[in-house]
Structure formats: structure tokens, C-alpha cells
Design a protein around this motif. Structure first.
Motif, PDB file in Angstrom:
ATOM      1  N   GLY A  29      -2.637 -11.567   3.561  1.00  0.00           N
ATOM      2  CA  GLY A  29      -2.997 -12.418   4.635  1.00  0.00           C
ATOM      3  C   GLY A  29      -4.479 -12.712   4.607  1.00  0.00           C
ATOM      4  O   GLY A  29      -5.190 -13.691   4.801  1.00  0.00           O
ATOM      5  N   LYS A  30      -5.128 -11.896   3.898  1.00  0.00           N
ATOM      6  CA  LYS A  30      -6.482 -12.165   3.349  1.00  0.00           C
ATOM      7  C   LYS A  30      -6.881 -13.437   2.427  1.00  0.00           C
ATOM      8  O   LYS A  30      -7.964 -13.755   2.265  1.00  0.00           O
ATOM      9  N   SER A  58       3.513  -9.265   2.688  1.00  0.00           N
ATOM     10  CA  SER A  58       2.866 -10.285   3.558  1.00  0.00           C
ATOM     11  C   SER A  58       1.690  -9.941   4.299  1.00  0.00           C
ATOM     12  O   SER A  58       0.761 -10.995   4.375  1.00  0.00           O
ATOM     13  N   SER A  59       1.425  -8.676   4.715  1.00  0.00           N
ATOM     14  CA  SER A  59       0.180  -8.505   5.465  1.00  0.00           C
ATOM     15  C   SER A  59      -1.061  -8.524   4.435  1.00  0.00           C
ATOM     16  O   SER A  59      -2.227  -9.025   5.031  1.00  0.00           O
ATOM     17  N   ARG A  72      -2.905 -21.797   0.362  1.00  0.00           N
ATOM     18  CA  ARG A  72      -1.959 -20.849   0.289  1.00  0.00           C
ATOM     19  C   ARG A  72      -0.722 -21.269  -0.675  1.00  0.00           C
ATOM     20  O   ARG A  72      -0.081 -20.577  -1.577  1.00  0.00           O
ATOM     21  N   PRO A 130       0.954  -1.131  -0.091  1.00  0.00           N
ATOM     22  CA  PRO A 130       0.114  -0.034  -0.036  1.00  0.00           C
ATOM     23  C   PRO A 130       0.755   1.356  -0.049  1.00  0.00           C
ATOM     24  O   PRO A 130       0.401   2.113  -0.489  1.00  0.00           O
ATOM     25  N   GLN A 186       8.671  -9.427   9.295  1.00  0.00           N
ATOM     26  CA  GLN A 186       7.754  -9.406  10.487  1.00  0.00           C
ATOM     27  C   GLN A 186       8.063 -10.469  11.656  1.00  0.00           C
ATOM     28  O   GLN A 186       8.043  -9.753  12.877  1.00  0.00           O
ATOM     29  N   PHE A 187       8.480 -11.731  11.443  1.00  0.00           N
ATOM     30  CA  PHE A 187       8.669 -12.609  12.464  1.00  0.00           C
ATOM     31  C   PHE A 187       9.923 -12.631  13.246  1.00  0.00           C
ATOM     32  O   PHE A 187      10.265 -12.886  14.381  1.00  0.00           O
ATOM     33  N   VAL A 242       7.371  -6.717   3.545  1.00  0.00           N
ATOM     34  CA  VAL A 242       6.380  -6.858   4.855  1.00  0.00           C
ATOM     35  C   VAL A 242       5.039  -6.485   4.481  1.00  0.00           C
ATOM     36  O   VAL A 242       4.162  -7.239   4.843  1.00  0.00           O
ATOM     37  N   GLU A 243       4.856  -5.355   3.587  1.00  0.00           N
ATOM     38  CA  GLU A 243       3.565  -4.807   3.486  1.00  0.00           C
ATOM     39  C   GLU A 243       2.772  -6.112   2.618  1.00  0.00           C
ATOM     40  O   GLU A 243       1.577  -6.097   2.728  1.00  0.00           O
TER      41      GLU A 243
END
Lengths: 399, 481
Positions: free
Chosen positions: A244-245, A240-241, A269, A137, A288-289, A237-238
Motif C-alpha cells: 500500500g505504501k 497487499s497491505s 501502481r 512480515p 481482504q475485500f 494478504v500481507e
């Protein structure tokens, strides 16, 4: 017919009723844009069978201004890179006058130059992202491709409006009628990023710009090489988020055979994403993790980079650089590294959210068009299109 | 010899805000409706949608922060709390992890020994709720169903410092917190209905120590009493571990209200918190905040002080009248109509609740308006009617729109206070109850009550009891001289 270009062909292309700004213009939209009633496949099995309930705001604007939506063009998986993308082909083959295409790493600019077209990425926050399949985004914009700048200017005027459905849009007014842009900066550090032949081709182009009346200045910017790493960490990272949907619960592909929801997730997935996307998402999940500190550092450096470019642009109107490399093929990267290497020249504008336009036919190297890329201050989108028009006329002698 | 152990308790309280819509879309904020009725492409997170932060959620959250004496931060922001679970349509929950809405609050609680203790509140942040999972059997197979009505409903999470020491203090803190939040009207705060959810972090240490040992989080308490019970149980469990020198490890336990024990639960895989790129930072202007503060109601603590100082209520009466906003509104409105303050407090506390319960009414919707209620109390104060009659009139006031004075006339229960009328009455009773009179003179004070009852009966319950007693006593004693 044209099935390698279009994912969906609009069968109901009736003439628009009113004479809008785009009256009669045939426009292709990448299959990452929601059009009510059309499948929105986004180049990914994850979106299999997904039919949006609403038009994206930009689609609504196009319809209102009389554009004829020709269909949705094929996309790389979720718009990452330009592998298999049909937008540029649709324009260059004359199937449409103009196309909308997501620009996250520089896809719209690079695809345009490769096809001998103009490619434009507006300032981040000037065009609504509502109804776009977002991947990163903070990096992505609604890009535009056309064979002439007038069509791009009309498209921009049509879609650049504040939209309350995209709260991330900038509230400040863009500078609509700025004085003519004349001062261009060329990064000194560009010589480290370009091959010798690329350098000489680019210098010749810069000389022609000078002859055409631009003031050329050398711009020092030691951080130029950092844009790629910053983009890669933050965008991954963005992504990956954002991805998620895609869990198979509410829409899209769902794997069968899982014994419980967790297995259903994992299998869905596994089956949904291609190897390049998986690698990208894996990188994002890693930061992220496992290494959140590196992501935070990338965010801090990004702030510095944004401020650095803004500072340079206080005394310059545009920064000039090629759009792509002669020997790096952006359409068929084997991995994320190759992908980012192919887009290294378009990443700065994406990281900094600045408007950028790629002009074809002005930087030629070993028979390949590298494209001339102008990057301007935030909000100077229209001024940049005017400058691009002037340069095109002066250096090519034709309107 | 083991040193005595002290419990260290911190609470994390989720409160559902009373907003009309969800936090990032315009769906109704009614999680209890028919499953998946209150959903839209945003809260189902269909591709292409963007969250739109609700202004009402910010207002209600700010009320909560102000009610708990917190410092509102000029800028706060949403993060993505990443984990994969079917109750989370985005794959992350929007929550203010790195930059919360407010910090550094406090609440004073009254401890068991009646001393005040200040409990610090570390932070309050906003977040969206997740969907509800329902596990059912379809034939022989278990199916998991998702109800997205709750997905995206607005919450605040309140995190205290580990300042609490006993289960009773934890319960008192929750009662005080609930009172403050209900007062500001940001939430209904019902643990039974799930609009307030409490997790407790418990650890133990030697008394007088300042160390914070490994803590255990306990969940699934659905009343304040359960919180007290669960915390007490957990303290005992940790104490016995400490006695037998077994290590205490950080983990989460689930309270079983039936068995009244806690048992370890499987941890949810907690991911990182990444700044969200689509919801712009929340910037609060001083002007807006001033307006919010100006619109805050007077909170119960200050109200109780005022009721004691200005209206002469006892502490207990003042607390009763100030603890709930609708009660204090009714009380103050009655005072505006000249009701005697203490009488009003006593009647609102003791007489109105059973009456309203019978009639299935509330203070807000009862036809017994504060003005007529005040009028009745004034008549009682002026001894125009006695307490028995007043209770009767109170009931009739609910059934008509007549004034208290009219009802008193209608039912003829005006109190008899005229001296000659009462005197005649007393004379007659003394005459007719010679043996009781004799008993009284022998020193049986019980006999006075009997004679009073007879006299009151003879008056049809209308005699002024104070005057009647004076007259009766003086007659009995006078006759004896």
C-alpha cells in the motif's frame, strides 16, 4: 561487470578497522536490505530512485563485525521467488563469501541448493527485520547463503540480536547450547508430495543419515499438504497491505499524466509492478475485500499447523525433507500457482516460523540436487547448524 | 394517524491523546506546527520501517478508558484498516478494530428533567490519526498537498451504544465526557481545536418501539452546540421523511454550520480490517492496571458528593468546584489553608474568573496562591473586613507578595465593628438626614437603604455592614418609640 549479479557495487570497500567476527569477509546483501547511501531497488520499479536514510539493523551489525559489504545483489521483484536473483551467483562465483537474502517462501534455501551452497532461514523473530523491504512480515526472515557452514554460523551470531527497532522480535531467549540433536523425523505424508524418483532419492539420503548416527522416526502429519494454501492466502494478504505504501507520493516511481491523485495512484501502481507481483497483490486484495472469511480461516489453520509441528518436535529434534522438486523450476514461474508448487517443500518452516537449513549435495535425483532440508524447533538455530556440520562431515567425509 | 416518533442517537468520538510523541514513532505530537516538520521515516512510512508502539499512548488511552468506567481488556491488538487515500502513507490505518483496548463503559448524564440517565459505552479503541490534506490553487490548477505532521498522532475512538434520545442529552453527554477526560488529563478535548471530533448516528422509530432503523451518520460539527443543532436538524429531516412515508437510507451527511443544514457526502471507500503482523498484541498486566487505577484522580462525580457531604456546599457550588481539575485543586488547596468552604466556592466561582481574565492569568500561574486567598476569606468570614474591601484586597494580593493582613493594614480598610464607633456614625447620619428618617418612619423602607449608604460612605466603606444595619434599624425604630 557482474551487472546481472549486482544491482549496486560498493566502490568504497575499505578494510574494516577492527577485527570483528566477520573481519575480512566479503558479504553481498540483496537489494531488499537498506544500506545508507546505496540505491535500494528491491527488483521493482516501485522503489526506483529510493535511497534509504539509514542502515538496516543487520547491515549495522555486519559493519560492526568487520564485514566488507561488496554490494547489493539483484533481487526478484520485492523478493517474491528467485527469478533474476543474484545472491547465490555472487557466492558460487566466489565474488563474496556469504550473502544475506530474504526468505519468504524459502527463497534463500532453494537458491542456495540450486547453486550448490548452504542456505539458512533462522527462527522468525530472531533477526531484526528493521530496514528490510517487507512483503509478508509474518513469513519473511533474513536468510543466509554461504559455501560453508562456518560462515553461516558467523553471520547468524552477528545478526541474531534483540533490536528495539523491531518490536515483533521474540523476547524469549533462544536455546543457545542445546544438547546434540540426534532424533530426526520423516513425514509419512511426504510420499504424497514427492514424485517416485524424488522419493527414492530422498530415502537413500535418509539411510545415509541413519548410518551417520541419526535416529530416524516416521512422523505422521496429515495436515502437511495445507501449508501451501495457508502460506499463499496469508502472504498475499500481507503483501497487499505492505505494498500500500507504493503510491508514488513520497518516494519511488511516480507516473506522470494523471489528472488527479486517484489516476496518479492507479497509473503509478500499474507501471510499478510486474505481472507476477500484480497477480499476487490481486489475490491478497481479493481475500481482504471479497473473502475475508477465507483469510480468517487460513489464520486459524495456521495456528493449528504451528501447534501441530511444535507437538511433533517435542519428541524429535529435527524434521527432514528435501528442499525442492526435481521437475519444478523455481526460477521462472509463469504464475503464482507454479511459484508455490516450486516452493512447496520450504513453505512449512516459513508458515511456522521455524529455523531451517538446506544442505547441498545430499539428495540427487536425475542429476539434480534436491537439497536436504532440516527443520528444527523454534530457537534451536545454533544446534541445527552444529547438526548440519556433523552430518556434512560424516556423509561427505570432508570438513 | 402517525405515531409519535422517537430519535435514537449514538455517538462516535475521536479524542487526540495528550502525548509527547506520536503513536508509533518518536516525532513530536504537535500537528499544528509548520507543515511536515514533525515527520520521520516511520510516520512517512518509508520502506524498511517498522512501527514502535508508544508506552505513553497506552497510558493515556488507559486513563481515558478508566475515566469512562470501561473494562480494560487483558489483551488487545492493532489491525490494518485498509483504504487508499493520500492522507494514509501506509495504505492502511493502524486501529484496534477486532480487539479494542476496552469495552462496556458508561457515563451518567443529568437529563433536562434533572433525572439521571446511564449512557452505555460500547468500546474504546486506540488508533493513529491520518495526515492532513490541503487543496490549493497554484495558478489555475488545483494542487493537493499533504501535511504529515498529524500522521500517526495518537487517538482513542469512543463508541457509545444508541442510548441517547434528544439533542440536549447528546450535548450533555459530550460535556460530561469532556469533563471526565480532561480530569484524567489524557486529552485537552477541544472540539474547536480538533482534539475532540464527534460523529453522530441518528435514526428515528415510533415511540415505545425497540427496533433500530436505518441510521444516518453526521459529521463535521466543530462544537458541542453544533452537534446539538446538527442532530436536531437530522431528526426533523428524518421525521418529515417518515411523515411522507419516504424511506430512510443509511448514508453519511455533512453538517454545514453556516447554512445550518446537513447534506449528503461522498462515502470514503472503506476496506477490510486485517490483523497487523508487526505490532505485537498489547498485553496488560494486573499489576500495571492496578497502578494506573491507583494513580487516577478522584473523578468529579465523587468529588461533588464529597464537597456537599463533608463541606456543606450546595449542589450547584459542588458542581462548579468539581467540574474542572484545576478549579478543584485550587479549591481544595484553599480549604487546606482553612478557607471557609462555601465562601471559597462562591469566590472561586464568581470573583476569580474576571480577575484572572483581566490579568491574563490562570489558576495554575496566578501569583495569588491559595494560602493567601484563604487568609483573605478568613478575614471576611471573621468580619475583619467587608466584602467590598475584600474585593479590593483580592486585587492587591495579585500584585504583591504581602499577606492579606498586611494589605488590610496598608490600605486601612479594616472593618469598623466597634459598637461606640458605629453608634457615633449612625447618630450623625440620622441627625444629618432628617427627611430620610422621616420617610422611613412613614413606612418607606427604601429610606433605610439610603441611610445605610450614607453611613457606609461616612465610614469610608469600612463599616461592618451587618452591625451597621442592626444598629441603624434599632436606632430608627428605638427613636420612634
Amino acid at each position: 561487470m557482474h551487472s546481472e549479479i549486482f544491482a549496486h557495487v560498493n566502490q568504497a570497500t575499505c578494510a574494516a578497522e577492527n577485527h570483528g567476527r566477520l573481519f575480512g569477509k566479503r558479504v553481498g546483501v540483496q537489494s531488499l536490505f537498506c544500506v545508507r547511501g546505496w540505491p535500494c531497488t528491491g527488483g521493482s520499479k516501485a522503489l526506483e530512485g529510493f535511497h534509504p536514510l539509514e542502515d538496516a539493523t543487520v547491515i549495522q551489525r555486519l559493519k560492526t563485525e568487520g564485514a566488507v559489504l561488496a554490494g547489493s545483489t539483484r533481487s526478484s521483484e520485492l523478493g517474491l521467488g528467485i527469478a533474476g536473483d543474484g545472491a547465490a551467483k555472487a557466492v558460487s562465483q566466489g565474488l563474496v563469501h556469504a550473502a544475506l537474502m530474504m526468505d519468504t517462501l524459502g527463497e534463500a534455501r532453494v537458491a542456495a541448493v540450486k547453486a550448490g551452497l548452504f542456505g539458512f532461514k533462522p527462527s522468525w523473530g530472531r533477526v531484526s527485520r528493521f530496514g528490510l523491504m517487507g512483503l509478508a512480515p509474518s513469513m519473511e526472515c533474513c536468510g543466509m547463503l554461504a559455501s560453508n557452514l562456518d560462515d553461516i554460523a558467523r553471520m547468524l551470531e552477528t545478526v541474531a540480536h534483540i533490536d528495539e527497532r523491531d518490536p515483533s522480535m521474540a523476547a524469549d531467549k533462544p536455546t543457545g547450547t542445546s544438547p546434540a540433536l540426534t532424533r530426526a523425523g520423516v513425514f509419512k505424508e511426504l510420499q504424497d508430495l514427492l514424485e517416485p524418483q524424488e522419493r527414492s532419492a530422498f530415502s537413500q539420503a535418509v539411510s545415509r543419515l541413519e548410518q551417520a548416527g541419526l535416529t530416524i522416526r516416521e512422523a505422521q502429519y496429515k495436515d502437511l499438504s495445507l501449508f501451501a494454501a495457508v502460506h499463499q492466502v496469508i502472504a498475499a494478504v500481507e503483501a497487499s497491505s505492505s505494498c500500500g505504501k507504493f503510491d508514488g507520493v513520497r518516494f519511488g516511481h511516480r507516473a506522470s499524466g494523471g489528472k488527479n491523485w486517484n489516476e496518479m495512484y492507479l497509473q503509478t501502481r500499474r507501471e510499478s509492478f510486474g505481472p507476477l507481483m500484480k497477480a499476487f497483490l490481486f489475490q491478497g486484495a481479493y481475500f481482504q475485500f471479497e473473502d475475508y472469511a477465507a483469510f480468517e480461516q487460513a489464520c486459524r489453520i495456521r495456528t493449528r499447523l504451528v501447534q501441530g509441528l511444535a507437538k511433533l518436535l517435542e519428541n524429535l529434534d529435527v524434521l527432514v525433507l528435501p528442499a525442492l522438486h526435481a521437475k519444478r523450476e523455481p526460477a521462472s514461474p509463469r504464475d503464482i500457482e507454479e511459484l508455490y508448487r516450486a516452493f512447496s517443500l520450504t513453505l512449512p518452516a516459513s508458515v511456522a516460523g521455524l529455523p531451517a537449513i538446506a544442505l547441498p549435495g545430499m539428495v540427487r535425483c536425475d542429476g539434480r540436487d534436491l537439497g536436504l532440508q532440516l527443520v528444527g524447533s523454534w530457537g534451536t538455530d545454533q544446534g541445527m547448524l552444529a547438526l548440519a556440520q556433523r552430518l556434512t562431515t560424516l556423509t561427505q567425509g570432508a570438513p | 394517524m402517525m405515531p409519535t416518533l422517537q430519535a435514537v442517537i449514538g455517538l462516535e468520538i475521536h479524542v487526540q491523546l495528550s502525548c509527547a510523541t506520536k503513536m508509533f514513532c518518536s516525532c513530536p505530537n504537535r500537528p499544528g506546527d509548520e507543515p511536515n516538520r514533525n515527520t520521520c521515516p516511520i510516520c512517512l512510512w518509508l520502506p524498511g520501517n517498522l512501527p514502535r508502539f508508544s508506552a505513553e499512548a497506552l497510558e493515556k488511552a488507559t486513563l481515558a478508558c478508566l475515566a469512562l468506567n470501561c473494562r480494560i481488556q487483558k489483551e488487545s491488538a492493532f489491525d490494518q484498516k485498509v483504504y487508499y487515500y493520500p492522507d494514509l502513507p501506509k495504505g492502511y490505518q493502524l486501529s484496534q478494530f477486532h480487539r479494542p483496548l476496552a469495552r462496556n463503559g458508561w457515563l451518567d448524564i443529568v437529563q433536562e428533567d434533572e433525572t439521571l440517565q446511564r449512557i452505555r459505552i460500547q468500546k474504546i479503541h486506540m488508533e493513529e490519526d491520518v495526515a492532513r490534506l490541503v487543496h490549493e490553487k497554484e495558478g489555475k490548477t488545483t494542487v493537493s498537498l499533504v501535511d504529515f505532521n498529524r500522521a500517526g498522532t495518537p487517538l482513542v475512538e469512543i463508541v457509545t451504544e444508541p442510548d441517547l434520545r434528544t439533542p440536549a442529552d447528546a450535548m450533555e453527554f459530550l460535556r460530561t465526557l469532556r469533563m471526565q477526560l480532561r480530569y484524567s488529563q489524557c486529552s485537552t478535548c477541544s472540539m474547536e481545536q480538533g482534539t475532540m471530533r464527534v460523529d453522530a448516528n441518528v435514526s428515528v422509530r415510533p415511540s415505545g418501539s425497540n427496533v433500530l432503523n436505518a441510521k444516518v451518520e453526521i459529521k463535521n460539527m466543530n462544537s458541542i452546540r453544533h452537534v446539538g443543532d446538527a442532530v436536531a436538524h437530522e431528526i426533523r429531516r428524518q421525521e418529515s421523511l417518515a411523515m411522507s412515508k419516504e424511506p430512510i437510507v443509511t448514508h453519511t451527511r455533512l453538517w454545514d454550520p453556516e447554512a445550518r443544514i446537513t447534506s449528503p457526502m461522498r462515502e470514503k471507500f472503506e476496506g477490510p480490517c486485517v490483523p497487523d503482523p508487526s505490532v505485537p498484541p498489547i498485553v496488560i498486566s494486573e499489576k500495571w492496571l492496578r497502578e494506573m487505577i491507583r494513580n487516577m484522580p478522584e473523578m468529579p462525580g465523587l468529588k461533588a458528593e464529597r464537597y456537599m457531604n463533608r463541606h456543606g456546599l450546595t449542589r450547584e457550588e459542588a458542581l462548579q468546584m468539581s467540574a474542572e481539575r484545576n478549579v478543584s485543586c485550587y479549591f481544595e488547596s484553599a480549604l487546606d489553608h482553612q478557607a471557609p468552604p462555601r465562601l471559597a466556592a462562591q469566590w472561586i466561582a464568581a470573583q476569580l474568573p474576571p480577575l484572572l481574565k483581566d490579568r491574563e492569568e490562570t489558576l495554575e500561574n496566578t501569583p495569588l496562591d491559595p494560602q493567601r486567598f484563604a487568609g483573605l476569606l478568613l478575614m471576611l468570614e471573621r468580619e475583619e473586613i467587608n466584602a467590598n474591601a475584600a474585593r479590593e484586597v483580592l486585587r492587591k494580593l495579585c500584585e504583591s507578595t504581602a499577606s492579606p493582613a498586611e494589605i488590610v493594614v496598608q490600605c486601612g480598610c479594616r472593618q469598623v465593628s466597634e459598637a461606640d464607633e458605629l453608634e457615633a456614625l449612625v447618630d450623625r447620619v440620622i441627625l444629618e438626614n432628617a427627611s430620610a428618617v422621616e420617610n422611613f418612619r412613614q413606612g418607606a423602607s427604601k429610606a433605610l437603604g439610603f441611610l445605610m449608604g450614607r453611613a457606609m460612605q461616612a465610614s469610608g466603606g469600612k463599616a461592618n455592614p451587618r452591625l451597621l444595619k442592626e444598629l441603624m434599624t434599632s436606632k430608627l425604630k428605638g427613636d420612634g418609640q
